[in-house]
Design a protein around this motif. Sequence first.
Motif, short mmCIF file in Angstrom:
data_model
loop_
_atom_site.label_atom_id
_atom_site.label_comp_id
_atom_site.label_asym_id
_atom_site.label_seq_id
_atom_site.Cartn_x
_atom_site.Cartn_y
_atom_site.Cartn_z
N ARG A 54 0.82 -1.21 0.00
CA ARG A 54 0.00 0.00 0.00
C ARG A 54 0.85 1.26 0.00
NH1 ARG A 54 -5.30 -0.70 0.74
NH2 ARG A 54 -6.05 -2.70 1.52
N SER A 55 0.52 2.15 -0.90
CA SER A 55 1.14 3.47 -0.89
C SER A 55 0.39 4.35 0.08
CB SER A 55 1.09 4.09 -2.29
OG SER A 55 1.40 5.44 -2.24
N SER A 56 1.08 5.35 0.62
CA SER A 56 0.40 6.30 1.50
C SER A 56 -0.19 7.46 0.73
CB SER A 56 1.39 6.82 2.55
OG SER A 56 2.46 7.45 1.94
N VAL B 119 7.02 13.74 -2.83
CA VAL B 119 6.36 14.58 -3.85
C VAL B 119 4.96 14.08 -4.18
CG1 VAL B 119 8.56 15.31 -4.82
CG2 VAL B 119 7.39 13.33 -5.82
N GLY B 120 4.47 13.09 -3.42
CA GLY B 120 3.09 12.64 -3.58
C GLY B 120 2.91 11.49 -4.54
N GLY B 121 3.98 10.77 -4.86
CA GLY B 121 3.90 9.68 -5.82
C GLY B 121 3.50 8.36 -5.19
N ASP B 122 3.26 7.37 -6.06
CA ASP B 122 2.88 6.02 -5.67
C ASP B 122 4.13 5.17 -5.52
OD1 ASP B 122 2.00 3.39 -5.50
OD2 ASP B 122 0.44 3.62 -7.03
N LEU B 123 4.37 4.61 -4.35
CA LEU B 123 5.58 3.84 -4.11
C LEU B 123 5.68 2.61 -4.98
CD1 LEU B 123 6.02 4.07 -0.24
CD2 LEU B 123 6.70 5.67 -2.04
N ASN B 124 4.53 2.03 -5.39
CA ASN B 124 4.58 0.88 -6.29
C ASN B 124 5.23 1.24 -7.62
OD1 ASN B 124 3.19 -1.40 -4.92
ND2 ASN B 124 1.54 0.10 -4.77
N VAL B 125 5.01 2.47 -8.05
CA VAL B 125 5.61 2.92 -9.32
C VAL B 125 7.12 3.04 -9.19
CG1 VAL B 125 5.72 4.86 -10.94
CG2 VAL B 125 3.51 4.12 -10.04
N LEU C 275 9.59 9.92 -10.92
CA LEU C 275 8.49 8.96 -10.98
C LEU C 275 7.31 9.41 -10.12
CD1 LEU C 275 10.57 5.68 -10.84
CD2 LEU C 275 9.22 6.50 -12.78
N GLY C 276 7.59 10.23 -9.11
CA GLY C 276 6.52 10.77 -8.28
C GLY C 276 5.80 11.95 -8.91
N GLY C 277 6.30 12.42 -10.07
CA GLY C 277 5.65 13.51 -10.78
C GLY C 277 6.13 14.89 -10.41
N ALA C 278 7.31 15.01 -9.82
CA ALA C 278 7.84 16.31 -9.42
C ALA C 278 8.13 17.18 -10.64
CB ALA C 278 9.11 16.13 -8.60
N ASP C 279 7.95 18.50 -10.48
CA ASP C 279 8.31 19.41 -11.57
C ASP C 279 9.82 19.59 -11.61
OD1 ASP C 279 9.02 21.30 -9.57
OD2 ASP C 279 7.04 22.22 -9.62
#
Length: 347
Positions: free
Chosen positions: A9-11, A112-118, A247-251
């Motif tokens: 599970r990602s947080s 940065v708010g990303g999904d750890l599975n990614v 991968l978390g989508g950071a700018d």
Amino acid sequence: MQASRCSFRSSSTGAGRASAPPHVVARVPAARLFKISTSTAGAVLEDVQAVTEAKFDFETYMRGRAVVVNEALDAAVPVAYPEALTEAMRYSLLAGGKRVRPALCLAACEMVGGDLNVAMPTACAMEMVHTMSLIHDDLPSMDNDDFRRGRPTNHKVYGEDVAILAGDALLTYSFEHIARATDAPADRVLRVIVELGRAVGARGLTAGQVVDIKSEGKVVGLETLEYIHHHKTAALLEASVVCGAILGGADNATVEKMRKYALNIGLAFQVVDDILDVTATTEQLGKTAAKDLAVNKTTYPKLLGVEESRKVADNLIVEAIAQLDDFPPERSAPLVALAKFIGYRQS
């Protein structure tokens, strides 16, 4: 080998916003953990330590990360024909260790708010590349070491020929694993592959290793020593953090802040490594102590002394943590704690 995905599970919740991870004991106000002032680096780090330890259980965090990373690594590199190769790969890959690089990758993605599975396939790839570097670094033609992580080195168990090939296989498979197992937009995956390729190639780890070898027995200055450490050690730590952020989508601006954080902790990591080589025992390190001294390598303690080297490491950690000022403390806590761990580790 078939790439596999790790599921846990990602947080992350909502539109890119993450709730406080379970390892944060209590939520702290969305204000900066500390403020860089004119005080000494040591005093600043003590302040950070007091705040961080009150809110964040680092040991529990790292144990949890190690469990999921080890499970993912085990699944990613199964025993397969030829067993002589895959068993040698697994011998070093699953030998334990701190899993600092995967932890940095996952923490950056989470912050940065990303999904750890990614990020997990890339986190595993960082450990594959790191393990390759250890296998090759221990070879008789390189550092000629008999022990790593408290047990015989790969070539002592499987022979030099298989050890070399096991390292080669881990390196090449790391890129395949990212490409096959990462569920992310193609442009992000491509950026990650480019970052890792640069970190390990002729502008990164390999370059640092060559300059290190060619500098043995010679008097080199601080500029050359920093080149070695930035390339041989910091480059892969940089890639771990930057790839997690991507991968978390950071700018782009955030990615560059994360890069600066990583470069500082990367150099600090090697400065501390130099210090431990002359202050710790073989049992504490899990590898042969005083190796640098034995081959007359130039190190930070050799150039600056242990006390001044410690100050260098402290300042690098303070500068690294300063890059996280703009992030909510409940998100940045893992990276703050990892920076402090790198700066004050004992092995």
